[in-house]
Design an enzyme around this catalytic site. Structure first.
Site, PDB file in Angstrom:
ATOM      1  N   HIS A  20      -5.838  -3.842  -5.249  1.00  0.00           N
ATOM      2  CA  HIS A  20      -6.066  -2.399  -5.121  1.00  0.00           C
ATOM      3  C   HIS A  20      -7.200  -1.973  -6.063  1.00  0.00           C
ATOM      4  O   HIS A  20      -8.092  -1.204  -5.703  1.00  0.00           O
ATOM      5  CB  HIS A  20      -4.793  -1.612  -5.460  1.00  0.00           C
ATOM      6  CG  HIS A  20      -3.582  -2.097  -4.713  1.00  0.00           C
ATOM      7  ND1 HIS A  20      -2.324  -2.149  -5.245  1.00  0.00           N
ATOM      8  CD2 HIS A  20      -3.467  -2.572  -3.453  1.00  0.00           C
ATOM      9  CE1 HIS A  20      -1.475  -2.635  -4.350  1.00  0.00           C
ATOM     10  NE2 HIS A  20      -2.142  -2.904  -3.258  1.00  0.00           N
ATOM     11  N   ASP A 118      -4.827   4.999  -3.375  1.00  0.00           N
ATOM     12  CA  ASP A 118      -4.648   3.877  -2.442  1.00  0.00           C
ATOM     13  C   ASP A 118      -3.310   4.032  -1.722  1.00  0.00           C
ATOM     14  O   ASP A 118      -2.644   5.066  -1.827  1.00  0.00           O
ATOM     15  CB  ASP A 118      -4.832   2.520  -3.144  1.00  0.00           C
ATOM     16  CG  ASP A 118      -3.772   2.252  -4.192  1.00  0.00           C
ATOM     17  OD1 ASP A 118      -2.584   2.560  -3.949  1.00  0.00           O
ATOM     18  OD2 ASP A 118      -4.127   1.716  -5.263  1.00  0.00           O
ATOM     19  N   SER A 279      -4.539 -13.026  -6.168  1.00  0.00           N
ATOM     20  CA  SER A 279      -4.195 -12.698  -7.548  1.00  0.00           C
ATOM     21  C   SER A 279      -2.728 -12.961  -7.838  1.00  0.00           C
ATOM     22  O   SER A 279      -2.338 -13.114  -8.980  1.00  0.00           O
ATOM     23  CB  SER A 279      -4.527 -11.237  -7.834  1.00  0.00           C
ATOM     24  OG  SER A 279      -3.749 -10.399  -7.003  1.00  0.00           O
ATOM     25  N   SER A 375      -9.984 -11.030  -0.280  1.00  0.00           N
ATOM     26  CA  SER A 375     -10.434 -12.422  -0.152  1.00  0.00           C
ATOM     27  C   SER A 375     -11.067 -12.629   1.211  1.00  0.00           C
ATOM     28  O   SER A 375     -12.100 -13.310   1.350  1.00  0.00           O
ATOM     29  CB  SER A 375      -9.252 -13.379  -0.328  1.00  0.00           C
ATOM     30  OG  SER A 375      -8.717 -13.246  -1.617  1.00  0.00           O
ATOM     31  N   GLN A 395      -0.549 -10.099   4.654  1.00  0.00           N
ATOM     32  CA  GLN A 395      -1.372 -11.296   4.880  1.00  0.00           C
ATOM     33  C   GLN A 395      -1.035 -11.986   6.196  1.00  0.00           C
ATOM     34  O   GLN A 395      -1.910 -12.543   6.857  1.00  0.00           O
ATOM     35  CB  GLN A 395      -1.183 -12.270   3.711  1.00  0.00           C
ATOM     36  CG  GLN A 395      -1.647 -11.690   2.379  1.00  0.00           C
ATOM     37  CD  GLN A 395      -0.890 -12.249   1.191  1.00  0.00           C
ATOM     38  OE1 GLN A 395      -0.219 -13.263   1.290  1.00  0.00           O
ATOM     39  NE2 GLN A 395      -0.993 -11.571   0.053  1.00  0.00           N
TER      40      GLN A 395
END
Ligand code: UDP
Length: 477
Positions: A20, A118, A279, A375, A395
């Site tokens: 974020h 966010d 991360s 990513s 994801q």
């Protein structure tokens, strides 16, 4: 009371998590450098990680960027096993009084023109309302995921029982179907605290005056079109959506001397498979061993960011990104002799590595990634084809999109144990690094990279949209 310079200001609030913080900082930099804003950038100090501190510490001096660290919230009553959505939800809720005080100190002294949060920051909409500020959401993921989020309250109303018990895929108007197994974890258990927090936020997205999303037309056209044209989204009603991406971290030349980049310098062009799970991602002990065997047997060069395995949760490092693990312990969880046998062919880096610099390096030829959206964008912008290995959050929805776009291959899970076996890892590593399919994927990433450049440069659609929003903020319209 602090006084502000007379430039127009925007306030940006980031929720915990590098995924974020990083793109919001990039948005801040762009608003400062291209649109003449100053930015009050609010960060959480609760659950703040080593990676977060290092990132904030390494920011270049910018007179327009004012980082405001919100005081730590009391989280002593939150059990350590609480899921990430609940923890983030509570931290954000508890930081609202400090945000309000801070904004009122700044706000009465200078021209704050908008508040941007966010996907976990919607509680701050109440504060924006109090101050009469336009409130914007910044979606740090794809338009496809945004469409799903905006539509979730409708799905919630239409569906009784668990989504997992619905036989077929989840259908979002105008978008690709979502397989039940790919849903984010919070939504897989409607009785959970995490689901309540998740739903709380997504139900408020329609209150935003606009939604900025870190994507662009060529990448996400189907969902962007659905958001604009489908009746279901008009009825929500969906605020204006601005695809202003890709906003990714720039390559820092100051990192050139870092050991893994020096190692990359010595490898042939496009020969190295970069392996990293973002991360916060961790693999199980069995999976770490199998991955090691697969990489070794593939005989490909690799650079692997290794984390201590976790057999309970794949997001184990989410709140502690970049913490330094003891390198000596690697031998505890890698196969016996692995480091010796792969010496010279592979490099293992514990915990954290300069990802953007690695992806931008000419020796990098493939990326085995957990498909976090940042990513993904970093890989595309640097033309690196992917092995899609999703772990948690959205994801699992990003992975099929990348396969459909023909920029990634997805390894097949072993039946029964849920582990990807070494033979399969060897297969996909060779496919991306050596095969004709790898070359085709590379060509496709180039097309997307070119379109990313077009949208972000003067006159491009993403560039123009950010100009439009920025001028609305400045003019108070
Ligand atoms: N990152 C990095 N080094 C690492 C791991 C991650 O620089 O070793 C950065 C990565 O470049 C990306 C962000 O952290 O910008 C991770 O965001 P993403 O959305 O990919 O995944 P998340 O970590 O949020 O799951």
């Amino acid at each position: 009371m602090e006084t502000l310079n007379l430039k127009p200001h925007v306030a940006i609030l980031a929720s915990p998590g590098m995924g974020h913080l990083i793109p919001l900082l990039e948005l801040a930099k762009r608003l400062i450098s291209l649109h003449g804003f100053s930015v009050l950038f609010f960060v959480q100090t609760t659950y703040s990680s080593v990676a977060q501190s290092q990132l904030l510490f390494s920011l270049p001096d910018s007179p327009g960027l004012n980082i405001v660290e919100l005081p730590p919230a009391d989280v002593s009553d939150i059990p350590s096993h609480a899921d990430a959505d609940t923890r983030i939800g509570l931290v954000m809720r508890r930081s609202m009084p400090a945000l309000e005080t801070s904004l009122s100190n700044y706000g009465s002294a200078g021209p704050v023109t908008a508040l941007i949060v966010d996907m976990f920051g919607t509680d701050a909409f109440d504060i924006a309302l109090k101050f009469g500020l336009p409130k914007y959401l910044f979606c740090t993921s794809s338009a496809a995921f945004l469409a799903y989020l905006l539509y979730l309250p409708s799905l919630h109303q239409q569906t009784e029982g668990e989504f997992c018990d619905l036989g077929g895929p989840i259908m979002i108007p105008g978008c690709a179907p979502i397989q039940i197994k790919d849903l984010n974890d919070a939504v897989k258990d409607r009785k959970s605290e995490g689901y309540r927090w998740f739903l709380h936020h997504v139900c408020r997205y329609k209150e935003a005056d606009g939604i900025l999303v870190n994507t662009w037309e060529e990448l996400d056209w189907k969902s962007l079109r659905a958001l604009r044209e489908e009746d279901a989204f008009k009825q929500i009603p969906t605020p204006p959506v601005y695809p202003i991406g890709p906003l990714i971290k720039e390559v820092q030349t100051s990192l050139r001397g870092v050991e893994c980049l020096l190692w990359l310098e010595k490898q042939p062009p496009e020969s190295v498979l970069f392996v990293s799970f973002g991360s916060g991602g961790s693999l199980s002990s069995a999976q770490v061993k199998e991955l090691a065997w697969g990489l070794e047997q593939s005989q490909q060069r690799f650079l692997w960011v290794v984390r201590r395995p976790n057999d309970f949760t794949p997001s184990a490092s989410f709140f502690s990104s970049g913490g330094n693990e003891d390198e000596g312990n690697l031998a505890e969880y890698l196969p016996v002799g692995f480091l010796d046998r792969t010496l010279g062919v592979g490099l293992v880096v514990p915990c954290w590595a300069p990802q953007v610099e690695i992806l931008a390096h000419s020796s990098t030829g493939g990326f085995l990634t957990h498909c976090g959206w940042n990513s993904t964008l970093e890989s595309l912008v640097h033309c690196v084809p992917m092995i899609a290995w999703p772990l948690y959050a959205e994801q699992r929805m990003n992975a099929p999109m990348l396969v459909d776009l023909r920029v990634a291959v997805r390894p097949i899970l072993g039946a029964g144990d849920g582990v990807v076996g070494r033979k399969e890892i060897e297969r996909v590593a060779r496919l991306v690094m050596e095969g004709a399919e790898g070359n085709e994927m590379k060509a496709k990433t180039r097309q997307l990279r070119d379109s990313a450049i077009r949208t972000s440069t003067v006159g491009g659609s993403g560039y123009n949209l950010l100009c439009q929003v920025a001028s609305e903020w400045k003019n108070g319209t």
